[in-house]
Structure formats: C-alpha cells, structure tokens
Design a protein around this motif. Structure first.
Motif, PDB file in Angstrom:
ATOM      1  N   GLY A   7     -35.730  -3.717  18.368  1.00 46.49           N
ATOM      2  CA  GLY A   7     -36.115  -4.846  17.541  1.00 46.49           C
ATOM      3  C   GLY A   7     -35.798  -4.554  16.084  1.00 46.49           C
ATOM      4  N   ARG A   8     -36.097  -5.531  15.233  1.00 46.07           N
ATOM      5  CA  ARG A   8     -35.808  -5.419  13.812  1.00 46.07           C
ATOM      6  C   ARG A   8     -37.077  -5.687  13.019  1.00 46.07           C
ATOM      7  N   LEU A   9     -37.410  -4.782  12.127  1.00 53.67           N
ATOM      8  CA  LEU A   9     -38.552  -4.960  11.241  1.00 53.67           C
ATOM      9  C   LEU A   9     -38.033  -5.188   9.824  1.00 53.67           C
ATOM     10  N   CYS A  10     -38.406  -6.322   9.229  1.00 55.34           N
ATOM     11  CA  CYS A  10     -38.054  -6.585   7.834  1.00 55.34           C
ATOM     12  C   CYS A  10     -39.068  -5.885   6.953  1.00 55.34           C
ATOM     13  N   LEU A  11     -38.666  -4.792   6.339  1.00 55.94           N
ATOM     14  CA  LEU A  11     -39.568  -4.056   5.462  1.00 55.94           C
ATOM     15  C   LEU A  11     -39.792  -4.794   4.148  1.00 55.94           C
ATOM     16  N   PHE A  12     -38.700  -5.319   3.573  1.00 56.40           N
ATOM     17  CA  PHE A  12     -38.772  -6.044   2.303  1.00 56.40           C
ATOM     18  C   PHE A  12     -37.690  -7.115   2.295  1.00 56.40           C
ATOM     19  N   CYS A  33     -31.171 -10.244  -0.690  1.00 56.80           N
ATOM     20  CA  CYS A  33     -31.236  -8.792  -0.489  1.00 56.80           C
ATOM     21  C   CYS A  33     -32.428  -8.491   0.404  1.00 56.80           C
ATOM     22  N   THR A  34     -32.200  -7.788   1.512  1.00 59.51           N
ATOM     23  CA  THR A  34     -33.290  -7.453   2.414  1.00 59.51           C
ATOM     24  C   THR A  34     -33.121  -6.033   2.942  1.00 59.51           C
ATOM     25  N   LEU A  35     -34.225  -5.367   3.170  1.00 56.22           N
ATOM     26  CA  LEU A  35     -34.251  -3.997   3.689  1.00 56.22           C
ATOM     27  C   LEU A  35     -34.894  -4.033   5.063  1.00 56.22           C
ATOM     28  N   ILE A  36     -34.158  -3.587   6.072  1.00 54.07           N
ATOM     29  CA  ILE A  36     -34.689  -3.646   7.425  1.00 54.07           C
ATOM     30  C   ILE A  36     -34.581  -2.279   8.106  1.00 54.07           C
ATOM     31  N   ALA A  37     -35.393  -2.117   9.118  1.00 53.57           N
ATOM     32  CA  ALA A  37     -35.343  -0.920   9.972  1.00 53.57           C
ATOM     33  C   ALA A  37     -35.508  -1.376  11.404  1.00 53.57           C
ATOM     34  N   SER A  38     -34.919  -0.653  12.317  1.00 57.92           N
ATOM     35  CA  SER A  38     -35.115  -0.989  13.725  1.00 57.92           C
ATOM     36  C   SER A  38     -36.446  -0.430  14.201  1.00 57.92           C
ATOM     37  N   THR A  39     -36.989  -1.060  15.202  1.00 56.26           N
ATOM     38  CA  THR A  39     -38.217  -0.564  15.801  1.00 56.26           C
ATOM     39  C   THR A  39     -37.896   0.567  16.773  1.00 56.26           C
ATOM     40  N   ASP A 167     -31.548 -11.151  11.010  1.00 53.42           N
ATOM     41  CA  ASP A 167     -32.150 -10.774  12.285  1.00 53.42           C
ATOM     42  C   ASP A 167     -31.240  -9.894  13.132  1.00 53.42           C
ATOM     43  N   GLN A 168     -29.933 -10.168  13.082  1.00 52.14           N
ATOM     44  CA  GLN A 168     -29.003  -9.403  13.924  1.00 52.14           C
ATOM     45  C   GLN A 168     -28.747  -7.999  13.396  1.00 52.14           C
ATOM     46  N   GLY A 169     -29.421  -7.615  12.311  1.00 50.42           N
ATOM     47  CA  GLY A 169     -29.301  -6.246  11.815  1.00 50.42           C
ATOM     48  C   GLY A 169     -29.769  -5.207  12.805  1.00 50.42           C
ATOM     49  N   CYS A 170     -30.503  -5.638  13.837  1.00 48.66           N
ATOM     50  CA  CYS A 170     -30.919  -4.691  14.883  1.00 48.66           C
ATOM     51  C   CYS A 170     -29.717  -4.063  15.573  1.00 48.66           C
ATOM     52  N   ALA A 171     -28.535  -4.668  15.414  1.00 49.90           N
ATOM     53  CA  ALA A 171     -27.323  -4.113  16.027  1.00 49.90           C
ATOM     54  C   ALA A 171     -26.997  -2.729  15.491  1.00 49.90           C
ATOM     55  N   TYR A 172     -27.499  -2.375  14.311  1.00 48.24           N
ATOM     56  CA  TYR A 172     -27.183  -1.083  13.711  1.00 48.24           C
ATOM     57  C   TYR A 172     -28.027   0.053  14.283  1.00 48.24           C
ATOM     58  N   GLY A 173     -28.935  -0.245  15.214  1.00 47.45           N
ATOM     59  CA  GLY A 173     -29.658   0.835  15.870  1.00 47.45           C
ATOM     60  C   GLY A 173     -30.690   1.471  14.982  1.00 47.45           C
ATOM     61  N   ASN A 174     -30.823   2.798  15.065  1.00 49.49           N
ATOM     62  CA  ASN A 174     -31.996   3.465  14.488  1.00 49.49           C
ATOM     63  C   ASN A 174     -31.849   3.841  13.019  1.00 49.49           C
ATOM     64  N   ARG A 175     -30.851   3.347  12.323  1.00 53.95           N
ATOM     65  CA  ARG A 175     -30.707   3.657  10.906  1.00 53.95           C
ATOM     66  C   ARG A 175     -31.133   2.464  10.065  1.00 53.95           C
ATOM     67  N   PRO A 176     -31.988   2.654   9.051  1.00 57.89           N
ATOM     68  CA  PRO A 176     -32.346   1.546   8.170  1.00 57.89           C
ATOM     69  C   PRO A 176     -31.122   1.072   7.405  1.00 57.89           C
ATOM     70  N   ILE A 177     -31.091  -0.226   7.123  1.00 59.75           N
ATOM     71  CA  ILE A 177     -29.950  -0.783   6.405  1.00 59.75           C
ATOM     72  C   ILE A 177     -30.425  -1.738   5.327  1.00 59.75           C
ATOM     73  N   LYS A 304     -48.106  -5.024   4.267  1.00 59.53           N
ATOM     74  CA  LYS A 304     -47.680  -6.390   3.962  1.00 59.53           C
ATOM     75  C   LYS A 304     -47.402  -7.123   5.267  1.00 59.53           C
ATOM     76  N   GLY A 305     -47.145  -8.418   5.141  1.00 58.47           N
ATOM     77  CA  GLY A 305     -46.754  -9.198   6.303  1.00 58.47           C
ATOM     78  C   GLY A 305     -45.318  -8.912   6.706  1.00 58.47           C
ATOM     79  N   VAL A 306     -44.950  -9.410   7.866  1.00 54.61           N
ATOM     80  CA  VAL A 306     -43.632  -9.150   8.439  1.00 54.61           C
ATOM     81  C   VAL A 306     -42.896 -10.469   8.634  1.00 54.61           C
ATOM     82  N   GLY A 307     -41.596 -10.438   8.437  1.00 50.39           N
ATOM     83  CA  GLY A 307     -40.744 -11.579   8.768  1.00 50.39           C
ATOM     84  C   GLY A 307     -41.077 -12.807   7.950  1.00 50.39           C
TER      85      GLY A 307
END
Length: 704
Positions: A7-12, A33-39, A167-177, A304-307
């Motif tokens: 999954g994808r977590l929107c950190l900021f 500009c958004t910072l995401i990490a995979s779950t 949302d499709q940033g989850c394609a990058y796997g376990n590295r934050p982007i 903080k809240g998510v998404g």
C-alpha cells in the motif's frame, strides 16, 4: 510468477497531486509536492498468462474470497470498470492494455491481502499496479516503473475513483519517494534513509466521505472566488510544498524528532486552511481525539491524518521499536474499534550527507524562487516559525553544507578486455585488439588499453582491474609489470626512457583479473566481483577511448555526477537513428541543467521502431537518441543481479549481458544519465577504427 505490491502512505503533501493538475488552466497554482512511503502490508498474488480472459481471485484482509472472469473485450472490461467494485480496478487496467494492442489475458490469484481496504492506504492503486505489473512481466513488455504507474493510473481513473497520480507511487516498493506534479507532468525522486524510522498507522474505525471531501476542495480550482477557496489553494500550494520538502530532508537524515514536529505543523495548518472548505468531513472529531490522546504522548513524536484526511486513518511517528509496540497496545486498549498496523522505513544503505534533499539540488520542475517565496511568506504574519525563515540565506547555507559533505569515493575501475576481437580479424590473430595502436595528440603511439587506463587514472582512480582471458594474462602483465629488455631500453631516447619509467609506476596500480570462459560482457564484469570488494566502481569498455571537450576528463565528469546522486550513473551521448541498433540506449526525464537524466529505461540495441515509440527524450530532435558512452559508475549491487542471471542461466543472445541487469537495478536503486562533454571513439570495427586513427589525435583531450 509471484508478485507483491504494498500500500501507499502519504506522509506529507496530501491533495497536492490533483491540485497541481489545474496548473494548465491557472499557472498561478503552485506545483504539487508529496512525500510517500509504502506500507509493510500489501497484496500478494501469483500470476500467469491466460489466452482470452482476465481472471481475478482475491482473498480480502477480512478473509472474504471473491472471484470473477471477464473476456478481454473492451466493452466488457469498461462496463465492469464503471461498477466501482473491487474488480473494477483490475478491469480498468486490463482495458488500457487492450487499447494498447495487448490482447492476451492474465490470471491473478490474489492469495493474501494484509493491507486495510478503503482506509487511505491506496489499496485500489495497489490492485491497479499489481495488474499492470502482471501484464508487463508476463508478456515481457519492457515497461519501467513509471510506465506501470501510468497504466495503473489510467486504469483507475476509468473507474468512479477520483484518485490523483500520487496513489500509484506504491509501484516503487519499499523505498520512500518524493513526487512532484505540474499539470499532467510528474517527477519522482527516490530517497535513502539514514536510519530506521518507526510509525504506527491507525484505522480509526469511523467513517468519512472521500468523494465529498474532494468535491468540496475541488471547488477552489482552477480559480479561487472566495477567501476560503483562496486559503485552500494557499495551503495545498506554497505551505504544503515547504513542509513536505523539509520533511523529505528530515527523513533522509533519519531525524525522527524533526519529522514529528513537521507532522504537528502539517496537521495544524491543514485544519486552519482546509476545514472551512468541508467542515462536515474535515473537522474529524475521532481523528483529533486520537491525536490528542494523552497516554500515547510519551511514546510519539508527532501525528497527523492520512490521505484525504477526515475520520479515516491516522499516522504517528514514534521514538523507537519499543514505543511502536506501546502505542499499539494503548490504542487497542482505549479505542477497541480502531486497528493498528506497523510501518518501519528501513535504512538499507548509509546516507551520505550530500545526498540529502535540499533546495540547491532540487530539480527545476519543483524549484521555486526562494527570494520571492520569502516575500510571499512574510506577507502572512501568522505563518508558523518552522517555515517562516530567510529562504535566501538558507539556500546559501545549504550549498555551503553540500560543499563540506563527505563523499563516497570511487577508488577502482574495471576494464573488460577478454574478447576475441573477431570483428578485427585477422589483425587480432597477431595482436590482441586492446593492443592495437592509436596516436594521441602529442604524436605518441600507444596501445588502446593504455589510453583507457590513463583515462581512469585521470579521474582520480587509484586501482585499475583489467579482465582478460586466462591465456592472455602473461601478455598483459608483461606490458604493465615488466620493463623493456636492456637492449631495447638503451636504444630509446631519453624521453622514451622516462616514459618507460612512467609505465612501470602506472603498472603498480593495475591488477590483471581473468575470465576463464568468455560468456558475455555481463559475465566479464562479474569476474571482477571479488577484486571490487563491495565498493562502487568505474566501468570502462575495453575497446573505447575517450576525449574530453573540457579541462575535466570524461571519467572525472562522470564521477562528479556520482558524488551528487550517489547511485548508478551511465555516460550518454547523442546518437542518430541509423546507428542506434549498434548500442545500448537510455530514455528518461531531464533533471538539473539539462545534463542529468533521471533514467526510466535502458534498452540494448533497439530497432528504430522501438526507439521511436519508447526511447525518445524531450529536447532531442526527431530521430536523435541517447546511447551509451561506454562509461559507467556502478554500485556493487550490480554483482547480485549478475549472479542471479548466471546462476539461473538467463542468457540474452546466448550470453550474460549487463544492460538488463542495469535496468533491473535502476527500478530499485535509481539511475542517472549524464551527457558527457566529450567524444567516445570506438575501436572495435575496422571502418570506425580507421576513422578513430584520423580523429583521435586532433581531438581536444587526446593527450598522453
């Protein structure tokens, strides 16, 4: 074939992706500009080809099992996509592949899902990416991660979902982007983390209306009419972007305390500017009750809240592993309706200080005028101190810090020289192709291999390993390790006697390595694994010589780029279409100063039709492409990929190749391409070797 998509977590930076999509209509809107990490949780599946149907069997996280089968027919797939059900996302993506001419189907057995569904963690995007990846891998479509993301996005927007490109940033796997958005344009920066960071994600067990939230916020675009709408644009623009970029820098430094502070600020500013636009959903009493829960405060650093926010999901950054467990236990005890999952962002490699995200190294797509930003921020006296600072002086300080940063030094170079030289037969029956002569600008005759070694040493390389055939080892060692016979030495001029001494000193920095069986370029590189000893290294081809158009050698240019990006760098040159079938080629997106390419694909010896469809690069004239310069800076992880191919006997054109391993490593580690300011001369074919003999002596950098 088994696949996993997290999954994808929107950190900021939530909402900034779709907000920036309005920029073509209103250029005053800020770039997103958004910072995401995979779950750590996701969707597990086993996939295989099916001749006529899209078949999906799924096990949801609540244990429910569902199944559907749809013919690979446009009307059937699009009709299912419009239903908005679990299967609609898979159908939407399959319809995209069908429209692109891929008529075969796939059978997907989603045997496990441990990702919470419809909780702001992009479970729908994960399904879309899973289906896109299944088509890509099963049919060997040679799509990169960005291509898969695009197909997943097009598939999801064919459904009633109103997702953004984030949302499709989850394609990058376990590295934050870090993701940046400008209209339909998207850029991605993969981040490395200095040390492990621990989070807790909480399903609030409440309800929210995401469509209502998005509909309300969208009313502020493309043009704000009311003060409330102007505040929405203000927050999703400059304020959110500044907080997010600061968070990216803190994340790379492993600064959990700073991230916690930024989470608190982000939530406070979100509430201040966005709640008035949709108070019924964004007031979020359940979310705020949890954020302010006193028993968890000793263990958390921020939350903080998510998404889309609202009473859906919350995120906390906690102090350490033990705090992670404590927070989960407290929430489970005090809020039994809520469910918690762990997220750990792992530090797989040590982060060098200079690779930290900062304004000085920000690509142009999201680099703002720091001085004008400062003026805009000072207009608002209520702007929090954490990001109301002197942007101009900060930028200068960051550049000074970057200059002081320690560098991961590249000490070694590898030169594969174990080929048979069949294209230069019969000359190579008498002499190895690496010892064929060239003339440098000073008029000195020297073997090709010496010019290549000198190129490496000119870049500051300390040791050079030359990979040769086992039977040729003595020949190479004699040249680099043994002086001329006394009779020959006495006949040399004083200048050449001095040069002979120079050769002996140079030879002390050369190690001869052997490739016992000639099984391809990739195999030759692999033979240097033990000698490289887990260090980054420079790779130079054994039949190419180089001439810089500046005072800095070609190899030094490449090492300078590596010191900036700290991942694989490939040298590139502009090449016309009529000869690209001879070379490996690359495609990507330009980054800084139109010289650094964020590589999205590497492809070996493409035909012109494939190149025109997949390898065009913005800014190049029609039928001009970027091909390999014959020079690379590689991470030692390349050996893991080569070992996998060798152990599984995966051959291309009968041999173990390097290019496919480079492309695979690019997906996980990132890759920069650099258009070298210089020329690369091929010596492996008779006609180009003849031209090299003419051109190299008069080229700028051909000095001995």
């Amino acid at each position: 074939m088994k696949l996993f998509v997290p999954g994808r977590l929107c950190l900021f930076g939530e909402h900034s992706d779709w907000a920036a999509s309005y920029r073509p209509h209103n250029p005053a809107i800020e770039k997103g500009c958004t910072l995401i990490a995979s779950t750590n949780q996701g969707i597990y599946a086993e996939v295989k080809k099916h001749p006529t149907h899209l078949i999906l069997r799924a096990a949801l996280n609540d244990g429910t099992k569902i199944e559907t089968a749809l013919p690979m027919a446009k009307n059937a797939l699009l009709a299912e996509a419009q239903t908005g059900t679990f299967f609609s996302y898979a159908a939407g993506v399959a319809a995209q592949f069908l429209s692109h001419g891929y008529a075969g189907g796939v059978e997907i057995d989603n045997y496990l899902t441990d990702l919470p569904i419809q909780k702001g963690l992009s479970s729908s995007a994960a399904i879309c990416v899973l289906v896109a990846r299944a088509f890509n891998r099963l049919y060997d479509l040679k799509m990169n991660v960005r291509d898969e993301m695009e197909m997943a996005y097009l598939g999801e927007i064919a459904t009633p979902s109103r997702c953004g490109r984030m949302d499709q940033g989850c394609a990058y796997g376990n590295r934050p982007i870090l993701m940046f958005f400008d209209g339909d344009q998207m850029d991605v920066v993969e981040l490395k983390v200095a040390k492990d960071l621990f989070f807790v994600i909480v399903d609030l067990g409440a309800s929210k209306n995401t469509q209502q939230i998005l509909a309300s916020l969208n009313q502020a675009y493309p043009f704000a009419v009311t003060e409330v709408q102007a505040n929405v644009q203000k927050h999703l623009g400059a304020i959110s972007s500044k907080i997010t970029q600061d968070a990216a820098a803190a994340l790379q430094q492993g600064d959990a305390v700073k991230l916690g502070e930024l989470m608190k600020v982000a939530q406070r500013e979100f509430d201040r500017y966005l709640i008035p636009a949709c108070p019924g959903e964004l007031t979020a009493p359940v979310l705020h009750e949890l954020l302010n829960c006193q028993p968890i405060q000793p263990y958390i650093l921020g939350g903080k809240g998510v998404g889309s926010q609202g009473d859906g999901t919350a995120q906390f950054i906690v102090k350490d592993y033990e705090s992670q467990q404590q927070v989960i236990e407290i929430i489970s005890r005090n809020f039994p309706q809520m469910e918690c999952v762990k997220l750990t962002i792992s530090s797989q490699t040590h982060l060098q200080p200079e690779t930290e995200f900062n304004a000085a190294t920000t690509p142009e797509i999201y680099r703002r005028d720091a001085c004008s930003t400062q003026i805009e921020e000072r207009k608002d006296a209520e702007t929090p101190e954490i990001y109301r600072r002197d942007a101009c002086s900060t930028q200068i300080e960051e550049r000074k810090d970057a200059g002081k940063a320690s560098r991961l030094q590249v000490r070694k170079a590898v030169i594969p020289a174990a080929g048979f030289g069949t294209r230069m037969f019969p000359a190579t029956k008498a002499v190895k192709k690496e010892f064929l002569p060239i003339i440098d600008r000073t008029g000195r005759a020297k073997p090709i291999i010496l010019a290549i070694v000198e190129e490496a040493l000119s870049a500051g390389i300390e040791e050079v390993g030359i990979v040769v055939q086992k039977g040729d080892r003595t020949f190479f060692e004699d040249f680099f390790k043994t002086g001329p016979s006394p009779e020959l030495f006495q006949k040399l001029s004083q200048q050449n006697q001095d040069y002979s001494q120079y050769l002996q000193e140079l030879g002390q920095r050369v190690t001869i390595l052997t490739q016992d069986v000639q099984e391809g370029f990739g195999h030759a590189v692999f033979c240097a694994k033990e000698w490289v000893n887990n260090e980054p290294f420079l790779l130079l081809l054994g039949d190419h010589i180089y001439s810089s158009q500046t005072e800095i050698s070609c190899a030094r240019q490449l090492l300078d780029i590596y010191s900036q990006v700290q991942h694989i760098v490939i040298g590139l040159r502009v090449t016309p279409s009529d000869v690209i079938h001879h070379y490996g080629c690359a495609a990507g997106v330009w980054q800084e100063q139109d010289a650094i390419l964020s590589v999205t694909q590497v492809y070996e010896k493409p035909d012109i039709e494939y190149a025109r469809q997949h390898l065009s690069v913005e800014g190049l004239a029609e039928d001009l492409f970027l091909s390999m310069f014959g020079m690379y800076v590689l991470d030692p992880k390349i050996f893991d990929c080569l070992a996998e191919h060798i152990n599984s006997n995966f051959r291309e054109r009968g041999e173990f190749q390097l290019t496919s391993c480079l492309d695979k490593l690019r997906e996980f580690e990132g890759m920069a391409g650099y258009v070298v300011r210089g020329r690369c001369f091929d010596t492996g074919l008779p006609d180009v070797y003849r031209q090299t003999l003419i051109d190299f002596p008069i080229s700028r950098g051909a000095i001995g």
